[in-house]
Design a protein around this motif. Structure first.
Motif, PDB file in Angstrom:
ATOM      1  N   PHE A  81     106.580  14.416  94.814  1.00 29.62           N
ATOM      2  CA  PHE A  81     105.826  14.859  93.632  1.00 29.62           C
ATOM      3  C   PHE A  81     105.241  16.243  93.898  1.00 29.62           C
ATOM      4  O   PHE A  81     105.046  16.638  95.053  1.00 29.62           O
ATOM      5  N   ARG A  83     101.989  18.655  92.771  1.00 32.93           N
ATOM      6  CA  ARG A  83     100.694  18.706  92.103  1.00 32.93           C
ATOM      7  C   ARG A  83     100.100  20.095  92.344  1.00 32.93           C
ATOM      8  O   ARG A  83      99.820  20.463  93.472  1.00 32.93           O
ATOM      9  N   ASN A  84      99.992  20.851  91.271  1.00 36.20           N
ATOM     10  CA  ASN A  84      99.381  22.168  91.366  1.00 36.20           C
ATOM     11  C   ASN A  84      98.177  22.252  90.452  1.00 36.20           C
ATOM     12  O   ASN A  84      98.209  21.753  89.326  1.00 36.20           O
ATOM     13  N   ASN A  85      97.146  22.911  90.940  1.00 34.49           N
ATOM     14  CA  ASN A  85      95.972  23.184  90.120  1.00 34.49           C
ATOM     15  C   ASN A  85      96.035  24.589  89.542  1.00 34.49           C
ATOM     16  O   ASN A  85      95.429  24.873  88.531  1.00 34.49           O
ATOM     17  N   CYS A 132      98.108  11.551  95.836  1.00 34.22           N
ATOM     18  CA  CYS A 132      97.127  12.217  94.980  1.00 34.22           C
ATOM     19  C   CYS A 132      96.047  11.197  94.605  1.00 34.22           C
ATOM     20  O   CYS A 132      96.353  10.043  94.278  1.00 34.22           O
ATOM     21  N   HIS A 155     103.900  10.628  98.692  1.00 38.55           N
ATOM     22  CA  HIS A 155     105.077  10.880  99.517  1.00 38.55           C
ATOM     23  C   HIS A 155     104.698  10.742 100.976  1.00 38.55           C
ATOM     24  O   HIS A 155     103.509  10.739 101.339  1.00 38.55           O
ATOM     25  N   PHE A 182      89.159  24.677 103.063  1.00 37.90           N
ATOM     26  CA  PHE A 182      90.328  25.566 103.078  1.00 37.90           C
ATOM     27  C   PHE A 182      90.279  26.552 101.909  1.00 37.90           C
ATOM     28  O   PHE A 182      89.673  26.275 100.877  1.00 37.90           O
ATOM     29  N   ALA A 184      93.124  29.185  99.834  1.00 36.92           N
ATOM     30  CA  ALA A 184      94.560  29.387  99.688  1.00 36.92           C
ATOM     31  C   ALA A 184      94.825  30.524  98.714  1.00 36.92           C
ATOM     32  O   ALA A 184      93.903  31.014  98.057  1.00 36.92           O
ATOM     33  N   ASP A 186      96.954  30.557  96.030  1.00 40.18           N
ATOM     34  CA  ASP A 186      97.400  30.335  94.645  1.00 40.18           C
ATOM     35  C   ASP A 186      96.300  30.733  93.664  1.00 40.18           C
ATOM     36  O   ASP A 186      95.139  30.407  93.847  1.00 40.18           O
ATOM     37  N   ILE A 198      91.683  25.799  93.841  1.00 43.08           N
ATOM     38  CA  ILE A 198      91.160  24.623  94.550  1.00 43.08           C
ATOM     39  C   ILE A 198      90.771  25.077  95.956  1.00 43.08           C
ATOM     40  O   ILE A 198      91.449  25.906  96.558  1.00 43.08           O
ATOM     41  N   VAL A 226     106.938  25.346  96.871  1.00 43.86           N
ATOM     42  CA  VAL A 226     106.011  24.608  96.012  1.00 43.86           C
ATOM     43  C   VAL A 226     105.137  23.612  96.788  1.00 43.86           C
ATOM     44  O   VAL A 226     104.102  23.175  96.305  1.00 43.86           O
ATOM     45  N   SER A 241      94.623  16.085  97.924  1.00 40.81           N
ATOM     46  CA  SER A 241      93.949  17.339  97.555  1.00 40.81           C
ATOM     47  C   SER A 241      93.273  18.001  98.749  1.00 40.81           C
ATOM     48  O   SER A 241      92.940  19.182  98.709  1.00 40.81           O
ATOM     49  N   SER A 243      94.817  18.349 101.522  1.00 46.04           N
ATOM     50  CA  SER A 243      95.919  19.016 102.222  1.00 46.04           C
ATOM     51  C   SER A 243      96.286  20.313 101.511  1.00 46.04           C
ATOM     52  O   SER A 243      97.246  20.368 100.736  1.00 46.04           O
ATOM     53  N   GLY A 244      95.520  21.350 101.792  1.00 49.08           N
ATOM     54  CA  GLY A 244      95.678  22.637 101.107  1.00 49.08           C
ATOM     55  C   GLY A 244      97.019  23.288 101.376  1.00 49.08           C
ATOM     56  O   GLY A 244      97.446  23.412 102.527  1.00 49.08           O
ATOM     57  N   LYS A 245      97.679  23.703 100.299  1.00 49.88           N
ATOM     58  CA  LYS A 245      98.951  24.427 100.413  1.00 49.88           C
ATOM     59  C   LYS A 245      98.641  25.920 100.478  1.00 49.88           C
ATOM     60  O   LYS A 245      97.586  26.361 100.036  1.00 49.88           O
ATOM     61  N   TYR A 267      87.498  14.655  92.346  1.00 50.30           N
ATOM     62  CA  TYR A 267      87.754  13.909  93.592  1.00 50.30           C
ATOM     63  C   TYR A 267      86.499  13.192  94.097  1.00 50.30           C
ATOM     64  O   TYR A 267      86.317  13.014  95.295  1.00 50.30           O
TER      65      TYR A 267
HETATM   66  N1  MTE Z   1      96.480  25.595  97.446  1.00 51.32           N
HETATM   67  C1  MTE Z   1      96.598  24.409  96.854  1.00 51.32           C
HETATM   68  N2  MTE Z   1      96.641  23.308  97.605  1.00 51.32           N
HETATM   69  C2  MTE Z   1      96.751  22.089  97.022  1.00 51.32           C
HETATM   70  C3  MTE Z   1      96.764  21.952  95.607  1.00 51.32           C
HETATM   71  C4  MTE Z   1      96.722  23.150  94.826  1.00 51.32           C
HETATM   72  O1  MTE Z   1      96.746  23.128  93.603  1.00 51.32           O
HETATM   73  N3  MTE Z   1      96.629  24.358  95.496  1.00 51.32           N
HETATM   74  N4  MTE Z   1      96.790  20.710  95.044  1.00 51.32           N
HETATM   75  C5  MTE Z   1      96.300  19.618  95.875  1.00 51.32           C
HETATM   76  C6  MTE Z   1      96.509  18.312  95.297  1.00 51.32           C
HETATM   77  S1  MTE Z   1      95.399  17.810  94.111  1.00 51.32           S
HETATM   78  C7  MTE Z   1      97.515  17.480  95.735  1.00 51.32           C
HETATM   79  S2  MTE Z   1      97.662  15.905  95.148  1.00 51.32           S
HETATM   80  C8  MTE Z   1      98.483  17.936  96.744  1.00 51.32           C
HETATM   81  C9  MTE Z   1      99.911  17.817  96.226  1.00 51.32           C
HETATM   82  O2  MTE Z   1     100.836  18.188  97.200  1.00 51.32           O
HETATM   83  P1  MTE Z   1     102.361  18.398  96.831  1.00 51.32           P
HETATM   84  O3  MTE Z   1     102.455  19.273  95.612  1.00 51.32           O
HETATM   85  O4  MTE Z   1     102.985  18.991  98.033  1.00 51.32           O
HETATM   86  O5  MTE Z   1     102.943  17.039  96.542  1.00 51.32           O
HETATM   87  O6  MTE Z   1      98.282  19.288  97.147  1.00 51.32           O
HETATM   88  C10 MTE Z   1      96.924  19.668  97.269  1.00 51.32           C
HETATM   89  N5  MTE Z   1      96.837  21.003  97.806  1.00 51.32           N
END
Ligand code: MTE
Ligand code: MO
Length: 406
Positions: A81, A83-85, A132, A155, A182, A184, A186, A198, A226, A241, A243-245, A267
């Motif tokens: 899945f 999930r982006n904010n 999530c 996942h 964290f 990030a 985005d 986020i 992504v 949430s 787990s910051g991307k 959250y």
């Molecule tokens: N930078 C960043 N990290 C983020 C997010 C985001 O929007 N931006 N969304 C969070 C949320 S709410 C979830 S559920 C997960 C989703 O991870 P995925 O898209 O790899 O499945 O990433 C988290 N990390």
């Protein structure tokens, strides 16, 4: 340059990059206009997702799996899945990527290049369940606003990286540290650079666990864009949430991190159960930590038709946040009686566990197969929706599938 012109110029140049050609009369474009070439990109191609994934939102992108797509023990990118904010970042240059460790409670603020992180610290690989907090939200009544996730916002991929602990210790953690947060790259949906999409975190005790990683690989390859390329924080068992991307900064805080989506109803759930729809005072809201026990039947697909006299072999996964799943049962009589399934040990702590069972149906007709997992604290999944909360988090009700015996 006026801010407005700046925004327009950057949009124009990003249009050009995405299209791969100069937008010749670009200066004549009205504000907010999206070139036809960039409208409705195919998300399945864009993100390499399975055709049966379900798009819940395209601004920002939110895409969920269906139960049967999650049958693999290690989730492949195609079924993960999204999930982006905010907005998925573009034009990332991993060679120039840096991670800053700062905050009130860092001994020495440090900046690491991605290459330094990879060479200075030892690498570790763990399979980690990320769910999530809003998975299952669609079932809440009164309905909760937000993406209407059904069951597919979970996942369990394999993540490789360095331990967050090793990096934090290298910079030095002051004794008054309580939390990490964290940051990030985005952008916020509003494109306002002063706003973060986020910025969440976790207590130091979670940050320094063996399995909490700063990951640069997923399932043995570069993390797909992504899902956080080139660097992602991964904290299994907690709401995903955390787990910051696309992480470029981690702050060691002397207070509970107060970044975007850490306060209010984001959250957070009522500390004590409340009646559906009840107003809850801010001080009575608690941050979600370890996720509750849950399971998913990934085979067969709901709606399966099987032949009379044939045994049905079901399978799926169960997980319980920071705990282990000790028992999983199935029922074919709407929960009146339960039979134990086989359950495997997790690949490592914080990874989901696989279960299977062989079911004999007494006669032809319509059945539902329900699954119920129990954690190592002896807490079982509820059969119906658990405690209502304003944003519809933590629905861990039993998963069910329909089966017809003909
Ligand atoms: N930078 C960043 N990290 C983020 C997010 C985001 O929007 N931006 N969304 C969070 C949320 S709410 C979830 S559920 C997960 C989703 O991870 P995925 O898209 O790899 O499945 O990433 C988290 N990390
Ligand atoms: Mo989430």
């Amino acid at each position: 340059m006026k801010r407005r012109d700046f925004v327009k110029k950057t949009t124009l140049s990003s249009f050009a990059t995405l299209i791969g050609a100069e937008v010749v009369f670009g200066s004549k474009l009205m504000e907010g206009y999206t070139p036809v070439a960039l409208q409705d990109p195919d998300p399945f191609k864009l993100f390499n997702k399975h055709k049966e994934m379900i798009v819940l939102n395209n601004k920002p992108w939110n895409i969920e799996a269906q139960a049967h797509l999650l049958d693999d023990k290690i989730t492949p990118n195609s079924s993960m899945f999204v999930r982006n904010n905010g907005l998925v970042p573009e034009n990332i240059d991993a060679k120039k990527w840096t991670l800053t460790i700062d905050g009130e409670s860092v001994k020495n603020k440090k900046v690491y290049t991605l290459n330094e992180l990879k060479t200075k610290f030892s690498h570790h690989t763990y399979q980690l369940t990320l769910e999530c907090g809003g998975n299952g939200r669609s079932e809440f009544d009164p309905p909760a606003k937000g993406n209407q996730w059904t069951v597919g916002a979970v996942h369990c991929a394999s993540w490789t990286g360095v331990r967050l602990r090793d990096v934090l210790e290298d910079a030095g953690i002051k004794s008054n540290a309580v939390y990490i947060g964290f940051h990030a790259v985005d952008q916020h949906l509003s494109m306002d650079p002063s706003k973060e999409a986020i910025s969440r975190g976790c207590p130091i005790s979670k940050a320094v666990q063996d399995e909490t990683l700063l990951a640069f690989k997923m399932n043995g390859e570069d993390i797909p864009l992504v899902h956080g390329y080139p660097l992602r924080l991964v904290a299994g068992g907690w709401p995903a949430s955390v787990s910051g991307k696309w992480v470029n900064r981690i702050s060691i805080r002397d207070i509970v991190h107060d970044g975007a989506k850490m306060t209010g109803t984001a959250y957070r759930v009522p500390c004590e159960t409340v009646a559906p729809g009840q107003k809850v005072k801010d001080e009575n809201m608690c941050i979600i930590e370890s996720m509750p026990v849950k399971s998913l039947i990934t085979y067969p697909k709901s709606g399966a038709i099987i032949k009379k006299g044939k045994v049905l072999n079901i399978r799926g996964h169960a997980w319980a946040g920071e705990l282990e799943v000790t028992k999983i049962e199935y029922s074919i009589d709407f929960g009146s009686t339960w039979t134990e399934c086989n359950i495997e040990k997790p690949a490592n702590r914080l990874a989901w566990q696989h279960f299977s069972a062989s079911i004999d149906f007494p006669k032809t007709g319509y059945y539902e197969v329900w699954a119920r997992a129990t954690d190592s604290n002896n807490k079982a999944q509820p059969m119906i929706l658990p405690g209502w909360n304003p944003k519809g988090y933590l629905n861990n009700a039993c998963h069910r599938i329909a089966v017809k015996v003909k």
